[in-house]
Design a protein around this motif. Structure first.
Motif, PDB file in Angstrom:
ATOM      1  N   LYS A  11      49.083  25.210 -12.486  1.00 22.47           N
ATOM      2  CA  LYS A  11      49.936  25.404 -11.323  1.00 22.47           C
ATOM      3  C   LYS A  11      49.121  26.182 -10.313  1.00 22.47           C
ATOM      4  CE  LYS A  11      54.424  26.795  -9.706  1.00 22.47           C
ATOM      5  NZ  LYS A  11      55.754  27.271 -10.061  1.00 22.47           N
ATOM      6  N   GLY A  12      48.686  25.483  -9.266  1.00 26.66           N
ATOM      7  CA  GLY A  12      47.850  26.131  -8.273  1.00 26.66           C
ATOM      8  C   GLY A  12      47.401  25.146  -7.214  1.00 26.66           C
ATOM      9  N   LEU A  13      46.395  25.537  -6.476  1.00 26.01           N
ATOM     10  CA  LEU A  13      45.859  24.748  -5.375  1.00 26.01           C
ATOM     11  C   LEU A  13      44.834  23.754  -5.903  1.00 26.01           C
ATOM     12  CD1 LEU A  13      45.689  24.315  -2.296  1.00 26.01           C
ATOM     13  CD2 LEU A  13      43.863  26.012  -2.280  1.00 26.01           C
ATOM     14  N   LEU A  14      45.070  22.457  -5.661  1.00 26.34           N
ATOM     15  CA  LEU A  14      44.167  21.395  -6.098  1.00 26.34           C
ATOM     16  C   LEU A  14      43.130  21.123  -5.017  1.00 26.34           C
ATOM     17  CD1 LEU A  14      43.326  19.015  -7.933  1.00 26.34           C
ATOM     18  CD2 LEU A  14      45.086  17.646  -6.779  1.00 26.34           C
ATOM     19  N   ASN A  15      41.856  21.106  -5.391  1.00 25.93           N
ATOM     20  CA  ASN A  15      40.767  20.757  -4.487  1.00 25.93           C
ATOM     21  C   ASN A  15      40.053  19.557  -5.089  1.00 25.93           C
ATOM     22  OD1 ASN A  15      38.326  20.487  -3.121  1.00 25.93           O
ATOM     23  ND2 ASN A  15      38.122  22.680  -2.775  1.00 25.93           N
ATOM     24  N   GLU A  17      37.801  17.632  -3.774  1.00 23.21           N
ATOM     25  CA  GLU A  17      36.383  17.517  -3.432  1.00 23.21           C
ATOM     26  C   GLU A  17      35.501  18.071  -4.542  1.00 23.21           C
ATOM     27  OE1 GLU A  17      35.119  18.705   0.435  1.00 23.21           O
ATOM     28  OE2 GLU A  17      36.916  17.872   1.378  1.00 23.21           O
ATOM     29  N   VAL A  18      35.956  19.132  -5.199  1.00 23.64           N
ATOM     30  CA  VAL A  18      35.174  19.726  -6.291  1.00 23.64           C
ATOM     31  C   VAL A  18      35.900  19.619  -7.630  1.00 23.64           C
ATOM     32  CG1 VAL A  18      33.838  21.298  -4.845  1.00 23.64           C
ATOM     33  CG2 VAL A  18      36.072  22.021  -5.710  1.00 23.64           C
ATOM     34  N   MET A  19      37.068  18.938  -7.639  1.00 22.27           N
ATOM     35  CA  MET A  19      37.883  18.725  -8.838  1.00 22.27           C
ATOM     36  C   MET A  19      38.195  20.049  -9.545  1.00 22.27           C
ATOM     37  SD  MET A  19      38.787  15.614  -8.906  1.00 22.27           S
ATOM     38  CE  MET A  19      39.419  15.377 -10.553  1.00 22.27           C
ATOM     39  N   GLU A  20      38.724  20.995  -8.762  1.00 20.80           N
ATOM     40  CA  GLU A  20      39.103  22.305  -9.288  1.00 20.80           C
ATOM     41  C   GLU A  20      40.557  22.613  -8.955  1.00 20.80           C
ATOM     42  OE1 GLU A  20      34.852  24.688  -8.981  1.00 20.80           O
ATOM     43  OE2 GLU A  20      36.390  25.059  -7.466  1.00 20.80           O
ATOM     44  N   VAL A  21      41.171  23.427  -9.795  1.00 21.18           N
ATOM     45  CA  VAL A  21      42.502  23.961  -9.533  1.00 21.18           C
ATOM     46  C   VAL A  21      42.367  25.475  -9.512  1.00 21.18           C
ATOM     47  CG1 VAL A  21      44.862  24.195 -10.362  1.00 21.18           C
ATOM     48  CG2 VAL A  21      43.666  22.028 -10.659  1.00 21.18           C
ATOM     49  N   THR A  22      42.850  26.099  -8.441  1.00 18.76           N
ATOM     50  CA  THR A  22      42.809  27.546  -8.303  1.00 18.76           C
ATOM     51  C   THR A  22      44.213  28.092  -8.506  1.00 18.76           C
ATOM     52  OG1 THR A  22      40.981  27.374  -6.739  1.00 18.76           O
ATOM     53  CG2 THR A  22      42.189  29.455  -6.783  1.00 18.76           C
ATOM     54  N   GLU A  23      44.354  28.927  -9.532  1.00 22.93           N
ATOM     55  CA  GLU A  23      45.630  29.575  -9.825  1.00 22.93           C
ATOM     56  C   GLU A  23      45.536  31.048  -9.457  1.00 22.93           C
ATOM     57  OE1 GLU A  23      47.455  27.182 -13.628  1.00 22.93           O
ATOM     58  OE2 GLU A  23      46.381  29.019 -14.004  1.00 22.93           O
ATOM     59  N   GLU A  24      46.616  31.580  -8.911  1.00 26.12           N
ATOM     60  CA  GLU A  24      46.656  33.006  -8.590  1.00 26.12           C
ATOM     61  C   GLU A  24      47.950  33.585  -9.148  1.00 26.12           C
ATOM     62  OE1 GLU A  24      46.307  36.046  -4.791  1.00 26.12           O
ATOM     63  OE2 GLU A  24      46.180  33.901  -4.451  1.00 26.12           O
ATOM     64  N   ASP A  25      47.841  34.685  -9.893  1.00 24.73           N
ATOM     65  CA  ASP A  25      49.015  35.391 -10.379  1.00 24.73           C
ATOM     66  C   ASP A  25      48.732  36.885 -10.338  1.00 24.73           C
ATOM     67  OD1 ASP A  25      47.525  36.068 -12.636  1.00 24.73           O
ATOM     68  OD2 ASP A  25      48.536  34.661 -13.953  1.00 24.73           O
ATOM     69  N   LYS A  26      49.599  37.685 -10.917  1.00 25.59           N
ATOM     70  CA  LYS A  26      49.443  39.139 -10.850  1.00 25.59           C
ATOM     71  C   LYS A  26      48.194  39.640 -11.569  1.00 25.59           C
ATOM     72  CE  LYS A  26      52.648  39.593 -14.643  1.00 25.59           C
ATOM     73  NZ  LYS A  26      53.995  39.886 -15.009  1.00 25.59           N
ATOM     74  N   GLY A  28      45.228  38.022 -11.362  1.00 23.58           N
ATOM     75  CA  GLY A  28      44.056  37.681 -10.585  1.00 23.58           C
ATOM     76  C   GLY A  28      44.016  36.225 -10.174  1.00 23.58           C
ATOM     77  N   ILE A  29      42.830  35.777  -9.773  1.00 24.76           N
ATOM     78  CA  ILE A  29      42.591  34.399  -9.338  1.00 24.76           C
ATOM     79  C   ILE A  29      41.734  33.726 -10.402  1.00 24.76           C
ATOM     80  CG2 ILE A  29      41.512  32.938  -7.580  1.00 24.76           C
ATOM     81  CD1 ILE A  29      42.120  35.164  -5.558  1.00 24.76           C
ATOM     82  N   PHE A  30      42.154  32.525 -10.803  1.00 19.53           N
ATOM     83  CA  PHE A  30      41.449  31.780 -11.845  1.00 19.53           C
ATOM     84  C   PHE A  30      41.152  30.377 -11.343  1.00 19.53           C
ATOM     85  CE2 PHE A  30      44.325  34.873 -13.654  1.00 19.53           C
ATOM     86  CZ  PHE A  30      43.481  35.602 -14.467  1.00 19.53           C
ATOM     87  N   ILE A  31      39.921  29.920 -11.540  1.00 15.44           N
ATOM     88  CA  ILE A  31      39.510  28.587 -11.106  1.00 15.44           C
ATOM     89  C   ILE A  31      39.190  27.757 -12.342  1.00 15.44           C
ATOM     90  CG2 ILE A  31      37.824  27.258  -9.786  1.00 15.44           C
ATOM     91  CD1 ILE A  31      37.461  29.781  -8.026  1.00 15.44           C
ATOM     92  N   TYR A  32      39.791  26.550 -12.398  1.00 16.23           N
ATOM     93  CA  TYR A  32      39.616  25.662 -13.543  1.00 16.23           C
ATOM     94  C   TYR A  32      38.932  24.370 -13.111  1.00 16.23           C
ATOM     95  CZ  TYR A  32      43.018  28.830 -15.560  1.00 16.23           C
ATOM     96  OH  TYR A  32      43.658  29.955 -16.001  1.00 16.23           O
ATOM     97  N   ASP A  33      38.063  23.854 -13.956  1.00 23.85           N
ATOM     98  CA  ASP A  33      37.368  22.601 -13.719  1.00 23.85           C
ATOM     99  C   ASP A  33      38.257  21.461 -14.213  1.00 23.85           C
ATOM    100  OD1 ASP A  33      35.711  20.351 -13.788  1.00 23.85           O
ATOM    101  OD2 ASP A  33      33.944  21.530 -14.301  1.00 23.85           O
ATOM    102  N   LEU A  34      38.972  20.832 -13.297  1.00 22.03           N
ATOM    103  CA  LEU A  34      39.915  19.784 -13.655  1.00 22.03           C
ATOM    104  C   LEU A  34      39.220  18.584 -14.291  1.00 22.03           C
ATOM    105  CD1 LEU A  34      42.802  18.735 -13.674  1.00 22.03           C
ATOM    106  CD2 LEU A  34      42.441  17.934 -11.334  1.00 22.03           C
ATOM    107  N   LEU A  35      38.072  18.196 -13.773  1.00 28.16           N
ATOM    108  CA  LEU A  35      37.353  17.045 -14.327  1.00 28.16           C
ATOM    109  C   LEU A  35      36.968  17.279 -15.784  1.00 28.16           C
ATOM    110  CD1 LEU A  35      36.251  14.235 -13.940  1.00 28.16           C
ATOM    111  CD2 LEU A  35      34.170  15.243 -12.986  1.00 28.16           C
ATOM    112  N   ASP A  53      55.873  21.510  -5.407  1.00 29.05           N
ATOM    113  CA  ASP A  53      57.063  22.286  -5.074  1.00 29.05           C
ATOM    114  C   ASP A  53      57.115  22.510  -3.564  1.00 29.05           C
ATOM    115  OD1 ASP A  53      57.826  22.563  -7.750  1.00 29.05           O
ATOM    116  OD2 ASP A  53      56.626  24.365  -8.009  1.00 29.05           O
ATOM    117  N   LEU A  54      58.232  22.115  -2.954  1.00 26.44           N
ATOM    118  CA  LEU A  54      58.420  22.293  -1.518  1.00 26.44           C
ATOM    119  C   LEU A  54      59.682  23.108  -1.270  1.00 26.44           C
ATOM    120  CD1 LEU A  54      57.720  18.612  -0.404  1.00 26.44           C
ATOM    121  CD2 LEU A  54      56.167  20.559  -0.212  1.00 26.44           C
TER     122      LEU A  54
END
Length: 60
Positions: A11-15, A17-26, A28-35, A53-54
């Motif tokens: 659950k986070g921001l999908l990018n 271009e680099v196939m990453e998902v950035t999650e942020e919670d209390k 910290g910030i975590f970056i995952y390699d989706l590919l 979610d909108l």
């Protein structure tokens, strides 16, 4: 018949271009390699679901 469910959820921001998902919670910030995560399912029969979610405007 019994079955096992193997899943992963981000659950986070999908990018795409680099196939990453950035999650942020209390914690910290975590970056995952989706590919890399998707590669573990390569050659397997899978179901893929994407949800966004909108906000809904309340009645005035």
């Amino acid at each position: 018949m019994a079955k096992r469910n193997n899943s992963i959820q981000f659950k986070g921001l999908l990018n795409t271009e680099v196939m990453e998902v950035t999650e942020e919670d209390k914690s910290g910030i975590f970056i995952y390699d989706l590919l890399e995560e998707l590669k573990s399912y390569d050659g397997k029969n899978v179901t893929i679901s994407i949800k966004e979610d909108l906000p809904v405007q309340p009645k005035e």
